[in-house]
Design a protein around this motif. Sequence first.
Motif, PDB file in Angstrom:
ATOM      1  N   LEU A  83       0.668  -1.460  -0.190  1.00  0.00           N
ATOM      2  CA  LEU A  83       0.169   0.129   0.013  1.00  0.00           C
ATOM      3  C   LEU A  83       1.032   1.412  -0.171  1.00  0.00           C
ATOM      4  O   LEU A  83       1.640   1.428   0.888  1.00  0.00           O
ATOM      5  N   ARG A  84       0.775   2.062  -1.086  1.00  0.00           N
ATOM      6  CA  ARG A  84       1.360   3.318  -1.296  1.00  0.00           C
ATOM      7  C   ARG A  84       0.717   4.041  -2.278  1.00  0.00           C
ATOM      8  O   ARG A  84       0.093   3.572  -3.305  1.00  0.00           O
ATOM      9  N   PRO A  85       0.928   5.580  -2.234  1.00  0.00           N
ATOM     10  CA  PRO A  85       0.309   6.313  -3.295  1.00  0.00           C
ATOM     11  C   PRO A  85       0.854   5.926  -4.805  1.00  0.00           C
ATOM     12  O   PRO A  85       2.012   6.089  -4.765  1.00  0.00           O
ATOM     13  N   PRO A  86       0.407   5.341  -5.701  1.00  0.00           N
ATOM     14  CA  PRO A  86       0.872   5.043  -6.860  1.00  0.00           C
ATOM     15  C   PRO A  86       1.438   6.122  -7.948  1.00  0.00           C
ATOM     16  O   PRO A  86       0.717   7.273  -7.774  1.00  0.00           O
ATOM     17  N   ILE A  87       2.380   6.187  -8.338  1.00  0.00           N
ATOM     18  CA  ILE A  87       2.707   7.234  -9.413  1.00  0.00           C
ATOM     19  C   ILE A  87       1.810   6.926 -10.706  1.00  0.00           C
ATOM     20  O   ILE A  87       1.199   8.139 -11.025  1.00  0.00           O
ATOM     21  N   VAL A  88       1.936   5.857 -11.374  1.00  0.00           N
ATOM     22  CA  VAL A  88       0.995   5.554 -12.264  1.00  0.00           C
ATOM     23  C   VAL A  88      -0.010   4.438 -11.746  1.00  0.00           C
ATOM     24  O   VAL A  88       0.354   3.366 -11.887  1.00  0.00           O
ATOM     25  N   PRO A  89      -1.350   4.553 -11.591  1.00  0.00           N
ATOM     26  CA  PRO A  89      -2.294   3.578 -11.152  1.00  0.00           C
ATOM     27  C   PRO A  89      -2.421   2.513 -12.132  1.00  0.00           C
ATOM     28  O   PRO A  89      -2.473   2.565 -13.369  1.00  0.00           O
ATOM     29  N   GLN A  90      -2.252   1.045 -11.885  1.00  0.00           N
ATOM     30  CA  GLN A  90      -2.050  -0.018 -12.646  1.00  0.00           C
ATOM     31  C   GLN A  90      -3.340  -0.870 -12.425  1.00  0.00           C
ATOM     32  O   GLN A  90      -3.523  -1.915 -13.131  1.00  0.00           O
ATOM     33  N   ASP A  91      -3.978  -0.850 -11.457  1.00  0.00           N
ATOM     34  CA  ASP A  91      -4.999  -1.483 -11.070  1.00  0.00           C
ATOM     35  C   ASP A  91      -6.262  -0.835 -10.209  1.00  0.00           C
ATOM     36  O   ASP A  91      -5.836   0.303  -9.715  1.00  0.00           O
ATOM     37  N   TYR A  92      -7.240  -1.545  -9.762  1.00  0.00           N
ATOM     38  CA  TYR A  92      -8.223  -0.925  -9.082  1.00  0.00           C
ATOM     39  C   TYR A  92      -7.681  -0.554  -7.488  1.00  0.00           C
ATOM     40  O   TYR A  92      -8.237   0.733  -7.185  1.00  0.00           O
ATOM     41  N   GLU A  93      -7.185  -1.400  -7.054  1.00  0.00           N
ATOM     42  CA  GLU A  93      -6.456  -1.179  -5.701  1.00  0.00           C
ATOM     43  C   GLU A  93      -5.329   0.026  -5.727  1.00  0.00           C
ATOM     44  O   GLU A  93      -5.382   0.874  -4.740  1.00  0.00           O
ATOM     45  N   ASP A  94      -4.986   0.178  -6.780  1.00  0.00           N
ATOM     46  CA  ASP A  94      -3.902   1.102  -6.814  1.00  0.00           C
ATOM     47  C   ASP A  94      -4.521   2.544  -7.034  1.00  0.00           C
ATOM     48  O   ASP A  94      -4.252   3.590  -6.441  1.00  0.00           O
ATOM     49  N   ARG A  95      -5.877   2.621  -7.453  1.00  0.00           N
ATOM     50  CA  ARG A  95      -6.957   3.843  -7.427  1.00  0.00           C
ATOM     51  C   ARG A  95      -7.201   4.017  -6.125  1.00  0.00           C
ATOM     52  O   ARG A  95      -7.739   5.179  -5.966  1.00  0.00           O
TER      53      ARG A  95
END
Length: 331
Positions: A83-95
Amino acid sequence: MIPTQHLRIHQYAALQPGPKLIVTGAVHGNEIHGSVAMAEIMKQLDGGELTLLRGVLTLVPIVNPLAHTLNRREGDRNLNRNLRPPIVPQDYEDRIARQLCPLLAAHDGLLDLHSFQSQGQAFAMVGPRNNSGELEPFAHEAVESAVVARLGVGRIVEGWLSTYAEGIRRRQARASGGSRKAQLVTDPHYGVGTTEYMRSTGGWAITLECGQHLDPEGPSVARLAILRTLVHLGMLAPDAVEAFQPATPLEMLRLYDVIDRESMDDQFAREWKSFDPITKGELIGTRGSGEKVLAPSSGRIVFPNVKSQPGTEWFYLARESDRKLGWGDAE
């Protein structure tokens, strides 16, 4: 059906300053004891049966709407790992993480409500002892100890992130392939979930495992824990809930290893429950290859998961801890 393209965040701000507490549920979508409990508490707050005296209370009953709608642990992946803020979201959980991480960081403390697959009694998990090390530096041991001692459970577990770090090292040694799933489960950050992220921002955090997923007492365990935490922090009047005074000393355990499933043919020797005692050399399970998996020392088995997938956690091992919990004061 729960909408999956937004998070419902409920916030109560008292007219007097005080702590900022966030309570989360359904981080894993099929773990809903906390969600049910929060719905009842919101009803009481909205109806005037409960009054927030100071500070800010934020309730997020369903952190992972997609997994919740699907009635399963994950949407695209495990939100409570890496869990961390994504630079570029790649999936639902990233969002979800893109919204959740700054929300956690805006608070002083977190009570994260979960449940588990196998049968067993409710328990809580705390962070490390105060330290300035590289893995998980921390300075709020006293407040976590004071909160967890009041939740109403008799068993407390420590050692999560250090145990995961060792498991990740083993995964990296046998890793093959470059899929996103393979990259995630071998990432050194993989052990970081909601509570670990909260501590990384300077806050304190408690995980409460409210019982088995379908335990009818689970919502009551979650509700009492939320109310007792609020009373301890001075955010609710002392008569809002009966205080928890353990009749016997709390059992304190430390996780020390995590064992992955290597194949769907890996099978447990029997139907284990969380915190079943094990003795050194006892047969825990058998690999698909025929290799016997034996207990390396006496202690407890934790989170045995017959539904785990190859390359993910099959079970954990714990032993008695020498940590002492104090009652402390509210922060």
